[in-house]
Motif scaffolding. Structure first.
Motif, mmCIF file in Angstrom:
data_model
loop_
_atom_site.group_PDB
_atom_site.id
_atom_site.type_symbol
_atom_site.label_atom_id
_atom_site.label_comp_id
_atom_site.label_asym_id
_atom_site.label_seq_id
_atom_site.Cartn_x
_atom_site.Cartn_y
_atom_site.Cartn_z
ATOM 1 N N LEU A 1 0.533 -1.245 0.292
ATOM 2 C CA LEU A 1 -0.302 0.350 -0.193
ATOM 3 C C LEU A 1 0.890 1.300 -0.068
ATOM 4 N N HIS A 2 1.639 1.198 0.564
ATOM 5 C CA HIS A 2 2.818 2.565 0.774
ATOM 6 C C HIS A 2 3.199 2.738 -0.676
ATOM 7 N N ARG A 3 3.862 2.057 -0.725
ATOM 8 C CA ARG A 3 4.742 1.216 -2.667
ATOM 9 C C ARG A 3 3.855 2.536 -3.690
ATOM 10 N N SER A 4 2.324 1.741 -4.089
ATOM 11 C CA SER A 4 1.465 1.794 -4.749
ATOM 12 C C SER A 4 1.171 2.970 -4.487
ATOM 13 N N LEU A 5 0.902 3.949 -3.349
ATOM 14 C CA LEU A 5 0.189 5.086 -3.062
ATOM 15 C C LEU A 5 1.355 6.028 -3.145
ATOM 16 N N LEU A 6 2.630 5.217 -3.192
ATOM 17 C CA LEU A 6 3.647 6.921 -3.250
ATOM 18 C C LEU A 6 3.735 6.753 -4.982
ATOM 19 N N LEU A 7 3.384 5.621 -5.619
ATOM 20 C CA LEU A 7 2.960 5.776 -6.786
ATOM 21 C C LEU A 7 3.017 6.545 -7.403
ATOM 22 N N VAL B 1 -5.165 25.085 -3.014
ATOM 23 C CA VAL B 1 -5.302 24.892 -1.523
ATOM 24 C C VAL B 1 -5.093 23.593 -1.217
ATOM 25 N N ASN B 2 -6.231 23.262 -1.818
ATOM 26 C CA ASN B 2 -6.986 21.418 -1.391
ATOM 27 C C ASN B 2 -5.555 20.358 -1.322
ATOM 28 N N VAL B 3 -4.945 20.804 -2.657
ATOM 29 C CA VAL B 3 -3.490 20.019 -2.144
ATOM 30 C C VAL B 3 -2.774 20.688 -1.127
ATOM 31 N N ARG B 4 -2.290 21.830 -0.687
ATOM 32 C CA ARG B 4 -1.448 22.138 0.462
ATOM 33 C C ARG B 4 -2.025 21.580 1.807
ATOM 34 N N VAL B 5 -3.595 21.885 1.963
ATOM 35 C CA VAL B 5 -3.864 21.447 2.778
ATOM 36 C C VAL B 5 -3.921 19.838 3.114
ATOM 37 N N SER B 6 -4.053 19.194 2.347
ATOM 38 C CA SER B 6 -3.671 17.440 2.417
ATOM 39 C C SER B 6 -2.550 17.492 2.727
ATOM 40 N N SER B 7 -1.929 18.350 2.527
ATOM 41 C CA SER B 7 -0.300 17.830 2.613
ATOM 42 C C SER B 7 -0.428 18.126 3.824
ATOM 43 N N LEU B 8 -0.519 18.957 4.374
ATOM 44 C CA LEU B 8 -0.647 19.113 5.898
ATOM 45 C C LEU B 8 -1.125 17.837 6.432
ATOM 46 N N THR B 9 -2.029 17.734 6.343
ATOM 47 C CA THR B 9 -3.119 16.596 6.589
ATOM 48 C C THR B 9 -2.161 15.192 6.753
ATOM 49 N N LEU B 10 -1.447 15.076 5.535
ATOM 50 C CA LEU B 10 -0.621 13.887 6.007
ATOM 51 C C LEU B 10 0.806 14.304 6.814
ATOM 52 N N LEU B 11 1.484 15.364 7.099
ATOM 53 C CA LEU B 11 2.404 16.134 7.656
ATOM 54 C C LEU B 11 1.754 15.763 9.439
ATOM 55 N N GLY B 12 1.137 15.585 9.444
ATOM 56 C CA GLY B 12 0.458 16.194 10.899
ATOM 57 C C GLY B 12 0.224 15.125 11.029
ATOM 58 N N ALA B 13 -0.099 13.881 10.457
ATOM 59 C CA ALA B 13 -0.135 12.057 10.854
ATOM 60 C C ALA B 13 0.969 11.658 10.644
ATOM 61 N N GLN C 1 -6.983 13.201 -3.261
ATOM 62 C CA GLN C 1 -7.464 12.430 -2.496
ATOM 63 C C GLN C 1 -6.114 11.402 -2.739
ATOM 64 N N VAL C 2 -5.498 11.088 -3.391
ATOM 65 C CA VAL C 2 -4.017 9.925 -2.653
ATOM 66 C C VAL C 2 -3.853 10.625 -1.730
ATOM 67 N N ILE C 3 -3.116 11.897 -1.668
ATOM 68 C CA ILE C 3 -2.701 12.205 -0.495
ATOM 69 C C ILE C 3 -3.668 12.214 1.206
ATOM 70 N N LYS C 4 -4.785 12.903 1.029
ATOM 71 C CA LYS C 4 -5.590 11.885 2.437
ATOM 72 C C LYS C 4 -5.906 10.659 2.435
ATOM 73 N N CYS C 5 -5.236 9.809 1.531
ATOM 74 C CA CYS C 5 -5.919 7.909 1.596
ATOM 75 C C CYS C 5 -3.900 7.491 2.239
ATOM 76 N N MET C 6 -3.089 8.160 1.696
ATOM 77 C CA MET C 6 -1.921 8.352 2.196
ATOM 78 C C MET C 6 -1.705 8.728 3.887
ATOM 79 N N ALA C 7 -2.871 9.290 4.191
ATOM 80 C CA ALA C 7 -2.758 9.994 5.250
ATOM 81 C C ALA C 7 -4.140 9.296 6.594
ATOM 82 N N HIS C 8 -4.846 8.832 5.869
ATOM 83 C CA HIS C 8 -5.323 7.576 6.867
ATOM 84 C C HIS C 8 -4.703 6.113 6.558
#
Length: 1002
Positions: A323-329, A380-392, A342-349
């Protein structure tokens, strides 16, 4: 089908009206399912069939949105999942998918040969020789997928673009085939190398594209999208534990080597040409990952060599790695901003639910390096989801060594597609920081978040809030700033050692947020202050138990921090009645002050905090009232304030008022504060300096009010009852003889004891029952109570005896056994019948301690046996001649040999896990504990010998008991320390018994 879907639309029903009557639910479900399972007839047009499938999918989605799936549907779930999986790939270019008609739940991956995509006839390469037709000049080569799967023919333009990209690396389709490559190798070429040619446009099809083929592709795309939307509704209405059985059918296990991968949700996310379909698959994957932490906690990835079989934990760990490898791709290959979000949000989950402490490190580093550039994306949505992933990343099982190393590394930016700048946004802020000597540079993530919150926005963005004629110094959009503040709070909570050097600077950031007009920014500013205060308290608590050379925030700096906070805009937030949520958060911030620092604050500042909290307890908002009452409960335990009689009495009156509030949350917080209040009063009664003042206040009627309120609260909900019984036990411990003589107090005492007994015997949660047992033991310590002679004594002993024998929770058993051994004199146990009841209950509890041990209670078994043995020795030391008959019957009965084995192991007191480790401190403590237990046995034998010598007529029974316990001491001296407490299974010599006991559960 369209009419059926309208009938199933849940938004059209009136409030309170049932969704669908039971007879119609089955009819509608069967109709939709059969329509989806029916193959296309030969004479039916493809567009007509696609329209039928779309309507059926829409109807099934509406049906699932209004029901909660029940396990009684038999195989319906498997049939529905199978057809949805098939339609997820309907019309996907280059493959014709065949699926089994039903999917079965399985803990391990399902290997179905028919689940692999077949190659369409048009794309099968002709065999050499024979009647080989000459290809048109405009045709292009066909790309092979590991020699197994053949993609549809690329257009000449796409092939030319693909050849240009192959100069610097492999294209994504070949990357999908090379499943043995590591994520670091996949990402080495930069993000531009992973953009598929069919993802060059954000729209599904261009406006100029026409014809039947384009329309057919559009209809097929809508079927794939509808199936994923239906799948998402199904995941939401089915129990998570049921869906985990189908995990392997939709999530890859391991990257296949030498063959095509199974078709999963990630196949859609990586291969589908439509960004909407890709986003739909990622939404389904996010829904599956959400709340899966308990299921995924079984994963374990060790460096041990491969065994003959793959365990479930290893397979689950392999699935997580894939999952980590495929989502990173997918992250590096995605070009659509909406799908990228959605990709970044999924990675955060995924990050939030993965047990990284059970997996080999290295999964988070590629994610960390790639997500840095998306923080400055135009959208802006990409920036917000990126910060969400960093928070995770910084909050997942913090602190993780891998993340700690990543936080200390400098930032690395790669690629500039979709980004406004490569320079670090926090450079200006970093230059303003004053770094102490010997400290490292500022953490990259810390500086980034601070700059996003405080610094003007640079460059152009595609934000919806951006207006061209506005000032260029406009700050970041509010969602970005709020997410950055949340990341700061996670960073402080999980990795405070990396942020403590900038404590005062973070205080200034919070002050800037509190001065703004946006209540959301103010709220997150106070949350950051609360996390800073909590981290400081936790650091000082850990400091007391660890080495002295560990760095911590100096006390003078903590005092300066809180002086600036309390002299700033936090007091304004406390008085902001228009935003009660902000007031609540500000109260929580006040409760996170370090007690040592509070004593050093100016007296007027201390008075300000106490006065504001006492005043906020009268707020009309229940959230504010609950937070202020809880904060007072924290302040009650502060050194200095706990000795202030006036503050304690004011707090007591406020708590008594809050216990009668209509809000359960307020009453729960008030009960917790009442427990702290009674704890502090017990400590102050033992201090000569303030004992007289507290006794005077308690004798003036305050104790009576507290007992009445506690009795009433003990009948409330479990949230309130848990702390109410704790406070009631403390209050009964404070009762003095002169107070028992007051009119009506004896009746009140009986009501209090009955309330505790009812709680122990009731069906409350185990935490409540544990607190009730603790409260009874605390009350038994008070020698002024008529324990043993009062009518409630028998009920109290009976309740504790029942709990120690039959309660499923071992912690409740331990606490009830401790309460039974609390009385310090034989008279407190009542007559011989009452004493015999207690003795028999403890021996019965020992006999039953090994039977039916729940796995969750396994670790408390040794502690339970030790406490029961200690209680038996305590009863022996207090027994009288009339009690010897009961004791003699136990030691000479069928359980005599087993009881001896328990007592021998109790005296041995050696944990097998500590042997041979060379820990001198632990071994020393263990030796002291063994000496204490041997002293208990010696005291019990001394009491028996004294009883036999002084009392005539009881020497025979006493001698039998004495011989039994002397045998325990003799066997203890003869055997080696072998292990934890357990029950011997034979009546052989004690050496064999103890050896056999070593193999029993402990």
């Amino acid at each position: 089908m369209m009419s059926f879907s309208f009938f199933c639309h849940s938004d059209d029903r009136a409030p309170g009206q049932p969704y669908l009557e039971e007879p119609y639910r089955e009819i509608y479900f069967r109709t939709f399912l059969q329509t989806l399972q029916t193959p296309k007839a030969p004479r039916v047009e493809e567009l007509v069939f696609c329209t039928l499938l779309q309507s059926a999918l829409k109807g099934m989605q509406c049906f699932l949105n209004g029901v909660k799936w029940k396990p009684g549907h038999g195989d319906d779930l498997g049939f529905l999942l199978a057809v949805l999986k098939k339609l997820m790939f309907y019309g996907l270019p280059g493959m014709i998918v065949e699926m089994p008609k039903i999917l079965y739940p399985a803990p391990l991956p399902q290997y179905d040969d028919v689940s692999v995509a077949k190659v369409s006839e048009e794309t099968v390469p002709a065999k050499p020789g024979g009647n080989k037709k000459k290809k048109p000049r405009g045709n292009v080569k066909k790309a092979e997928f590991e020699g197994k799967r053949v993609e549809k023919e690329e257009t000449a333009k796409d092939q030319k673009e693909l050849e240009l990209r192959q100069g610097g690396g492999r294209n994504p389709r070949e990357m999908m085939g090379n499943w043995s490559q590591k994520p670091s190798q996949l990402l080495a070429g930069g993000s531009a190398l992973f953009h598929p040619s069919w993802r060059s446009s954000e729209s599904e099809y261009s406006d100029t594209e026409g014809g039947a083929n384009a329309k057919l592709r559009l209809y097929q795309m809508r079927i794939r999208q509808g199936s994923l939307h239906c799948f998402l509704s199904l995941v939401k209405c089915v129990d998570k534990r049921v869906m985990f059985g189908y995990w392997s059918a939709f999530i890859p296990d391991t990257p296949p080597i030498g063959g095509p991968p199974c078709l999963t949700l990630l196949t859609v996310a990586l291969k589908d040409p439509s960004p909407k379909v890709r986003a739909g698959s990622l939404q389904v994957l996010s829904a599956l990952l959400e709340g899966s932490r308990l299921f995924l906690s079984s994963a374990e990835d060790t460096s041990a060599p491969r065994q003959a079989f793959t365990s479930f934990s290893a397979a689950l760990a392999s699935s997580l790695r894939e999952l980590h490898r495929s989502l990173l791709l997918a992250l590096t290959a995605e070009s659509s901003s909406q799908t990228l979000t959605q990709v970044i949000k999924c990675m955060a989950h995924l990050v939030c639910n993965t047990p990284y402490h059970r997996l080999r490190p290295g999964l988070l580093s590629p994610i960390w390096k790639q997500i840095q550039q998306y923080v400055h994306h135009r959208d802006v949505n990409v920036r917000v989801s990126s910060l969400t992933l960093l928070g995770a990343l910084v909050s997942a099982q913090a602190p993780l060594p891998e993340v700690q190393l990543l936080l200390q590394q400098p930032v690395t930016m790669s690629g500039d597609v979709g980004f406004t700048r490569e320079e670090h946004m926090s450079q200006n802020w970093r230059q303003q920081c004053t770094v102490e000597d010997g400290e490292e540079g500022i953490c990259w993530l810390l500086g980034l978040c601070v700059s996003l919150v405080t610094q003007p926005r640079e460059g152009s963005h595609s934000d919806s809030e951006t207006i061209p004629h506005l000032s260029p110094n406009l700050l970041e959009p509010s969602p970005v700033r709020l997410e950055a503040l949340q990341v700061l709070a996670h960073l402080v909570k999980g990795y405070f050692s990396l942020t403590q050097g900038w404590l005062l600077e973070l205080c200034q950031v919070s002050a800037c947020c509190l001065r703004e007009q946006d209540p959301s920014v103010q709220l997150h500013g106070t949350k950051l202050l609360e996390e800073l205060g909590t981290a400081i308290i936790q650091q000082y608590r850990t400091e007391e138990r660890t080495a002295e050379n560990i760095k911590h925030v100096p006390l003078c700096k903590v005092i300066q921090f809180w002086s600036e906070v309390l002299s700033g805009p936090l007091t304004t937030a406390l008085q902001n009645e228009q935003h009660p949520t902000l007031q609540t958060s500000a109260c929580d911030t006040l409760s996170s002050i370090l007690p040592q620092a509070f004593r050093k604050l100016p007296e007027k500042t201390q008075m300000l905090c106490m006065t504001m909290l006492l005043g906020l307890t009268y707020s009309e908002n229940s959230l504010v009232k609950a937070a202020s009452v809880r904060a007072l409960g924290v302040y009650i335990l502060f050194p200095g304030l706990s000795e202030d009689v006036m503050f304690m009495m004011d707090s007591a009156n406020v708590i008594l008022t809050a216990l009668e509030d209509h809000s359960p949350n307020v009453r729960a917080k008030a009960a917790w504060s009442l427990g702290n209040l009674t704890d502090a009063i017990i400590v102050n009664i033992s201090r000569e300096s303030v004992a007289i003042d507290f006794q005077k206040e308690l004798s003036g009627g305050l104790l009576l009010k507290l007992v009445k309120s506690s009795i009433q609260a003990s009948k409330d909900k479990d949230r309130v009852k848990s702390n109410a019984v704790r406070a009631l036990g403390n209050l009964l411990h404070l009762v003095q003889p002169q107070q028992l003589e007051q009119p009506g107090f004896e009746e009140l005492l009986e009501q209090a004891m009955c309330a505790l007994v009812d709680t122990v015997q009731g069906d409350a949660t185990m935490k409540v029952r544990w607190n009730a047992c603790y409260a009874l033991g605390n009350a038994f310590k008070n020698t002024a109570l008529p324990l043993g002679t009062a009518s409630w004594s028998a009920e109290a002993y009976s309740a504790l005896s029942c709990a120690v024998v039959s309660c499923k929770n071992f912690k409740v058993r331990i606490k009830s056994a401790a309460a039974l051994s609390t009385p310090s004199s034989r008279a407190q146990y009542g007559n011989s019948c009452q004493f015999a009841q207690v003795w028999i209950a403890i021996t019965k509890a020992l006999e039953n301690s090994k039977e039916g041990v729940d796995f969750l209670e396994y670790r408390y078994h040794t502690s339970l046996c030790a406490q029961l043995c200690q209680s038996l020795l305590h009863l022996i030391s207090l027994c009288q001649p009339q009690d010897l008959g009961t004791i003699q019957g136990t030691v000479t009965g069928s359980f005599g040999s087993g009881l001896m084995g328990f007592l021998v192991n109790y005296l041995v007191d050696v944990d097998v896990s500590r042997e041979g480790k060379g820990n001198e401190e632990e071994n020393g403590q263990n030796s002291i504990q063994s000496q204490d237990r041997m002293k208990e046995m010696t005291d019990a034998l001394g009491a028996l010998r004294k009883l036999a010598n002084e009392k005539e007529g009881c020497s025979a029974g006493a001698d039998i008991v004495i011989d039994f316990f002397e045998g325990v001491v003799t066997n203890h001296k003869q055997i080696k320390p072998l292990g934890p407490l357990s029950v011997p299974h034979s009546s052989q010599d004690q050496t064999d018994q103890t050896t056999e006991a070593t193999n029993c559960p402990s």
